[in-house]
Design an enzyme around this catalytic site. Structure first.
Site, mmCIF file in Angstrom:
data_model
loop_
_atom_site.group_PDB
_atom_site.id
_atom_site.type_symbol
_atom_site.label_atom_id
_atom_site.label_comp_id
_atom_site.label_asym_id
_atom_site.label_seq_id
_atom_site.Cartn_x
_atom_site.Cartn_y
_atom_site.Cartn_z
ATOM 1 N N ARG A 269 5.402 -17.404 4.376
ATOM 2 C CA ARG A 269 5.564 -15.847 4.394
ATOM 3 C C ARG A 269 6.488 -15.383 3.322
ATOM 4 O O ARG A 269 6.380 -14.201 3.005
ATOM 5 C CB ARG A 269 5.705 -15.319 5.879
ATOM 6 N N TYR B 205 -6.110 8.101 -5.270
ATOM 7 C CA TYR B 205 -6.956 7.307 -4.354
ATOM 8 C C TYR B 205 -6.748 7.693 -2.937
ATOM 9 O O TYR B 205 -5.802 8.001 -2.467
ATOM 10 C CB TYR B 205 -6.468 5.964 -4.498
ATOM 11 N N ASP C 219 0.980 4.291 -9.758
ATOM 12 C CA ASP C 219 -0.350 3.599 -9.420
ATOM 13 C C ASP C 219 -0.827 3.120 -10.809
ATOM 14 O O ASP C 219 -1.465 4.394 -11.219
ATOM 15 C CB ASP C 219 -1.068 4.084 -8.549
ATOM 16 N N LYS D 19 -9.120 -4.880 -8.534
ATOM 17 C CA LYS D 19 -9.934 -4.039 -9.510
ATOM 18 C C LYS D 19 -9.906 -4.821 -10.816
ATOM 19 O O LYS D 19 -9.967 -6.036 -11.137
ATOM 20 C CB LYS D 19 -9.377 -2.406 -9.576
#
Length: 369
Positions: free
Chosen positions: A46, A100, A167, A192
């Site tokens: 992790r 978004y 972004d 994407k």
């Protein structure tokens, strides 16, 4: 060696030094636990993983070098790390009103409940920055394909004492490098265009500020928003063709945008690569290429359905950046204030002539009803 071109950079990004007898392309380290001992760099999956580091080093190189990158399980995990990892009660954040759609309810519902004031601003501005601690930009915006002047907004935000995060999902680092225009952080859904094959979920946050990077990485460890090692390896493997994919996608997007702009039944087309697009002057200053995504307003929902039914190459999908062309009628999801016939078109890597011919036939069929 001179500064490498995008194709060379992408195909060698994150490459380890050659070791005789070792794999030229190491596979993913599929382990959550590691043997402990003197000099051990990993203890628990992790916190870190060698495959994460390979991907993060590669993305850092694409972002322009001198960058601390943290990989995440998705783009939303990356956005969450910036918003929740950097803001505290009493802070004010400015977010896109036209970006978004999932970012808005996340901020308005959860940040507001934690005592963070949320303001919204359209991508081109104006921005209300008084007292803001963080400004989150998205340019080009998804789905509207609007653009903000990164250098101007970053300078204004810093003068007001605010950090700026961008972004950069639509553009990717080969299309635009926000850190070079003054942004403090850049994030993306690498689901994407960066990974580009429509087969994995992954994201990242990059910064040149070591202290900010430490806070972002700590948030990832605390929340467990880590990518799987195999997903990280697939994303790294995909980077080699990024330059080639983006080049064809941008060529296709310009051709499709030009086709749609000439059709009388199409009432609006937005693509920053079109010379007469309102965003073109600003985009030309800061974008290295204009990308493969555009938007258009078609007559209505039924028209869009008929067009998709008649197309052999374009599929109805809600993601973008894939090697195959996808069309999404955004109004069906309810998160964006757009007309019923508004579509976001993500151009793939099909031959340009084939794609234009296919969409021409599909538009004609939709118009004939």
């Amino acid at each position: 060696m001179s500064v490498p071109g995008d194709g060379t950079l992408a195909s060698h990004a994150g490459e380890r030094d050659a070791v005789a007898g070792e794999p030229a392309r190491p596979g993913p380290v599929l382990s959550s636990i590691f043997h402990l001992g003197p000099g051990a760099s990993d203890s628990y999956g992790r916190a870190d993983n060698p495959t994460y580091r390979d991907l993060e080093r590669a993305i850092g190189e694409l972002e322009g070098g001198g960058v601390y990158t943290t990989a995440f399980a998705s783009g939303m995990a990356a956005i969450s790390a910036v918003l929740f990892g950097l803001l505290t009660a009493g802070d004010t954040v400015v977010i896109p009103s036209d970006g978004y759609y999932a970012t808005r309810p996340l901020a308005l519902d959860r940040l507001d409940a934690l005592g963070v004031t949320v303001r919204q601003a359209p991508t081109p501005g104006p921005y209300s920055l008084d007292g803001a601690a963080l400004v989150l930009l998205e340019t080009p915006s998804n789905p509207g394909m609007d653009v903000c002047d990164l250098a101007a907004v970053c300078a204004e935000a810093h003068a007001a004492g605010a950090l700026v995060a961008v972004d950069n999902t639509t553009a990717t680092p080969l299309g635009q490098r926000p850190l070079d225009f003054g942004a403090d952080l850049v994030l993306a859904s690498d689901t994407k265009a960066l990974s580009g094959h429509g087969d994995l979920l992954i994201g990242h946050v990059s910064t040149r500020d070591e202290a900010l990077a430490g806070r972002i990485r700590q948030w990832r460890s605390w929340t467990g928003a880590i990518p799987g090692p195999f997903e990280a390896w697939l994303a790294l493997r995909s980077l080699a063709t990024l330059d080639l994919r983006l080049e064809r996608q941008a060529s296709n997007a310009l051709a499709v945008a030009s086709l749609l702009a000439a059709r009388p039944e199409v009432s609006a087309v937005r693509y920053p690569g079109l010379p007469d697009d309102p965003a073109h002057p600003v985009a030309s200053k800061q974008m290295r290429r204009f990308g493969g995504v555009l938007s258009a307003v078609l007559p209505d929902a039924a028209f869009v359905e008929r067009m998709l039914a008649a197309s052999r190459l374009a599929a109805a999908v809600t993601s973008f950046g894939d090697v195959r062309t996808g069309i999404d009628r955004r109004a069906q999801w309810g998160g964006d204030v757009v007309p019923e016939g508004f579509v976001r078109i993500s151009c793939g890597i099909e031959d340009t002539a084939d794609l234009v011919a296919d969409l021409t036939v599909a538009l004609d069929a939709a118009l004939a009803g």
